[in-house]
Write a protein that holds these residues in place. Sequence first.
Motif, PDB file in Angstrom:
ATOM      1  N   ILE A 150      58.890  30.141  32.064  1.00 24.48           N
ATOM      2  CA  ILE A 150      57.793  30.293  33.038  1.00 24.48           C
ATOM      3  C   ILE A 150      57.819  31.730  33.567  1.00 24.48           C
ATOM      4  N   GLY A 151      59.223  32.163  33.821  1.00 23.82           N
ATOM      5  CA  GLY A 151      59.355  33.505  34.442  1.00 23.82           C
ATOM      6  C   GLY A 151      58.853  34.485  33.409  1.00 23.82           C
ATOM      7  N   VAL A 152      59.149  34.387  32.204  1.00 17.06           N
ATOM      8  CA  VAL A 152      58.880  35.236  31.072  1.00 17.06           C
ATOM      9  C   VAL A 152      57.287  35.359  31.119  1.00 17.06           C
ATOM     10  N   CYS A 153      56.564  34.173  31.329  1.00 24.86           N
ATOM     11  CA  CYS A 153      55.205  34.187  31.067  1.00 24.86           C
ATOM     12  C   CYS A 153      54.334  34.619  32.298  1.00 24.86           C
TER      13      CYS A 153
ATOM     14  N   LEU B  99      64.586  33.663  22.237  1.00 25.36           N
ATOM     15  CA  LEU B  99      65.983  34.438  22.633  1.00 25.36           C
ATOM     16  C   LEU B  99      66.210  33.772  24.077  1.00 25.36           C
ATOM     17  N   VAL B 100      65.064  33.170  24.945  1.00 25.44           N
ATOM     18  CA  VAL B 100      65.534  32.682  26.359  1.00 25.44           C
ATOM     19  C   VAL B 100      66.115  31.364  25.823  1.00 25.44           C
ATOM     20  N   PHE B 101      65.675  30.525  24.936  1.00 23.32           N
ATOM     21  CA  PHE B 101      66.098  29.174  24.706  1.00 23.32           C
ATOM     22  C   PHE B 101      67.560  29.256  23.916  1.00 23.32           C
ATOM     23  N   LEU B 102      67.676  30.327  23.392  1.00 29.33           N
ATOM     24  CA  LEU B 102      69.127  30.570  22.819  1.00 29.33           C
ATOM     25  C   LEU B 102      70.134  31.021  23.730  1.00 29.33           C
ATOM     26  N   VAL B 103      69.750  31.893  24.886  1.00 28.30           N
ATOM     27  CA  VAL B 103      70.758  32.682  25.826  1.00 28.30           C
ATOM     28  C   VAL B 103      70.992  31.746  27.069  1.00 28.30           C
TER      29      VAL B 103
ATOM     30  N   PHE C  30      53.951  37.685  18.153  1.00 30.51           N
ATOM     31  CA  PHE C  30      55.423  37.617  17.698  1.00 30.51           C
ATOM     32  C   PHE C  30      56.649  38.229  18.644  1.00 30.51           C
ATOM     33  N   GLY C  31      56.118  39.111  19.521  1.00 31.17           N
ATOM     34  CA  GLY C  31      57.169  39.392  20.493  1.00 31.17           C
ATOM     35  C   GLY C  31      57.296  38.729  21.362  1.00 31.17           C
ATOM     36  N   LEU C  32      56.421  38.129  22.068  1.00 32.56           N
ATOM     37  CA  LEU C  32      56.563  36.723  23.134  1.00 32.56           C
ATOM     38  C   LEU C  32      57.287  35.813  22.369  1.00 32.56           C
TER      39      LEU C  32
END
Length: 106
Positions: A83-86, A23-27, A15-17
Amino acid sequence: MKLLDKKNMAMFIVFGLSFIIGLVFLVVPFTSDMPDGLEKVSENTVGFLKRNDVKSQPHEPMPDYRAPGLKNKFDIERYAAVIGVCIVFGITIFAGYLLKKRRKNV
């Protein structure tokens, strides 16, 4: 009593990921195309970006933080951020694994 057992920890991570990627897709659409502070200083003050000694290398995995193979700028930025988040998530999990393993040995 443990605060988080393995099942709850797995759900927390999933859920955190998912939340961070959402959030990345929104920001990402609201990010600025203006150069950041380091880039601005290097162009105006030091001037090393104007010289030809700073060039992209052909073997870079994500040159200029872009995902290769995608044409739409909107999608490129989103997928590069995911990709950066992963990558950061994977490094964090690996570091936690190493610390846990080291802790057991002590």
